[in-house]
Design a protein around this motif. Structure first.
Motif, PDB file in Angstrom:
ATOM      1  N   GLN A 135       7.229   7.567   4.176  1.00 38.57           N
ATOM      2  CA  GLN A 135       6.603   7.140   2.923  1.00 38.57           C
ATOM      3  C   GLN A 135       6.745   8.273   1.903  1.00 38.57           C
ATOM      4  O   GLN A 135       6.269   9.382   2.125  1.00 38.57           O
ATOM      5  N   PRO A 165       7.428   2.589  -3.527  1.00 41.55           N
ATOM      6  CA  PRO A 165       7.203   1.410  -4.367  1.00 41.55           C
ATOM      7  C   PRO A 165       8.091   1.417  -5.609  1.00 41.55           C
ATOM      8  O   PRO A 165       8.207   2.437  -6.294  1.00 41.55           O
ATOM      9  N   SER A 179       7.318  -1.537   0.398  1.00 38.11           N
ATOM     10  CA  SER A 179       6.033  -1.483   1.108  1.00 38.11           C
ATOM     11  C   SER A 179       6.252  -1.195   2.581  1.00 38.11           C
ATOM     12  O   SER A 179       7.331  -1.447   3.138  1.00 38.11           O
ATOM     13  N   ILE A 216       4.637  -2.698   5.091  1.00 38.80           N
ATOM     14  CA  ILE A 216       4.676  -3.940   5.865  1.00 38.80           C
ATOM     15  C   ILE A 216       6.081  -4.529   5.860  1.00 38.80           C
ATOM     16  O   ILE A 216       6.570  -5.022   6.891  1.00 38.80           O
ATOM     17  N   GLU A 240      -4.304   6.256   0.006  1.00 38.54           N
ATOM     18  CA  GLU A 240      -3.834   4.875  -0.119  1.00 38.54           C
ATOM     19  C   GLU A 240      -2.621   4.630   0.772  1.00 38.54           C
ATOM     20  O   GLU A 240      -2.487   3.565   1.376  1.00 38.54           O
ATOM     21  N   ALA A 241      -1.742   5.637   0.877  1.00 39.56           N
ATOM     22  CA  ALA A 241      -0.561   5.508   1.727  1.00 39.56           C
ATOM     23  C   ALA A 241      -0.938   5.417   3.201  1.00 39.56           C
ATOM     24  O   ALA A 241      -0.351   4.634   3.964  1.00 39.56           O
ATOM     25  N   GLU A 245      -2.395   1.964   3.782  1.00 40.75           N
ATOM     26  CA  GLU A 245      -1.327   0.952   3.796  1.00 40.75           C
ATOM     27  C   GLU A 245      -0.635   0.912   5.154  1.00 40.75           C
ATOM     28  O   GLU A 245      -0.401  -0.166   5.722  1.00 40.75           O
ATOM     29  N   CYS A 282      -3.077  -0.486   7.891  1.00 36.16           N
ATOM     30  CA  CYS A 282      -3.257  -1.930   7.777  1.00 36.16           C
ATOM     31  C   CYS A 282      -1.993  -2.699   8.150  1.00 36.16           C
ATOM     32  O   CYS A 282      -2.057  -3.886   8.492  1.00 36.16           O
ATOM     33  N   ALA A 283      -0.834  -2.018   8.103  1.00 32.64           N
ATOM     34  CA  ALA A 283       0.417  -2.623   8.561  1.00 32.64           C
ATOM     35  C   ALA A 283       0.577  -2.495  10.072  1.00 32.64           C
ATOM     36  O   ALA A 283       1.610  -2.879  10.615  1.00 32.64           O
TER      37      ALA A 283
END
Length: 233
Positions: free
Chosen positions: A14, A41, A57, A59, A81-82, A85, A88-89
């Motif tokens: 990322q 992004p 992203s 995901i 936030e990264a 992310e 949550c993926a």
């Protein structure tokens, strides 16, 4: 065996298109790390080094590559936030190199990764290396040597120094983990010690702390009660 990562680990980067991300991605690829995708992004559909696909992203990257680990090279105010992310993926292992993430952001991160059962290494850490298999982070792989000693450290530069001194006396490593020195981190020292205790190829452990906090004391009590292997602190 190894702890946390090995040659089969599929890694997303990322922040792969930033200066830090691009430099260290090249270093990780050179070491043999299986980098399967990058995430920035707005830069989806690009490629890095003409071979690593970049997605918008996490995901999307996971769905396309079946990645199970992610390393984060993004500025501190976007790093939390990264992490969220990636968690949550359903990425299993996340390494966050970023330094200076606000504590209030990390409180939210800690709650979310605990709910999702995500393993987070860091933030503000040098990452993790399993010798001759996989490197996720900024550790200089050339100083390490395959062997049977595990290393866990709160300090980045002291991790490198410990590896260097071990090699100088003929002791190689299985894995080395820099857990980070921030007030709120993902994986603590005791959790790493437990992984080394259960790794059949690790015969001994070097544990490096820093001034401040209770983590080393808690780890020492855990070692006394639970560890069958020699530990040097």
């Amino acid at each position: 065996m190894s702890i946390i990562i090995n040659q089969e680990t599929k890694v997303i980067v990322q922040g792969i298109t930033g200066s830090e991300g691009s430099f260290h991605t090249q270093q990780m690829i050179s070491y043999g790390t299986n980098i399967v995708a990058g995430v920035t992004p707005g830069k989806g559909s690009q490629t890095f080094l003409d071979k690593v696909p970049v997605y918008d992203s996490v995901i999307e990257a996971k769905e396309e590559t079946a990645a199970n680990a992610s390393i984060i090279f993004v500025p501190p105010y976007f790093a939390a936030e990264a992490i969220i992310e990636a968690s949550c993926a359903k990425i299993d292992t996340i390494v966050c190199i970023s330094e200076g993430i606000p504590v209030k952001d990390m409180i939210e991160v800690k709650n979310i990764i605990d709910i999702n059962q995500t393993r987070l290494i860091g933030p503000n850490c040098p990452g993790i290396i399993t010798i001759n298999e996989c490197k996720m982070g900024i550790m200089p792989g050339n100083i390490a040597k395959k062997g049977r000693v595990g290393v866990v450290s709160k300090s980045g530069t002291l991790t490198y120094e410990a590896i260097h001194q071990l090699v100088n006396v003929g002791l190689g490593q299985t894995s080395a983990v820099g857990i980070g020195g921030d007030p709120i981190i993902g994986t603590n020292m005791t959790e790493i010690l437990n992984l080394f205790e259960n790794d059949k190829e690790t015969d001994g452990i070097v544990m490096i702390g820093e001034i401040g906090g209770q983590m080393e004391i808690e780890a020492a009590h855990w070692v006394k009660k639970n560890c069958s292997k020699p530990v040097v602190g």
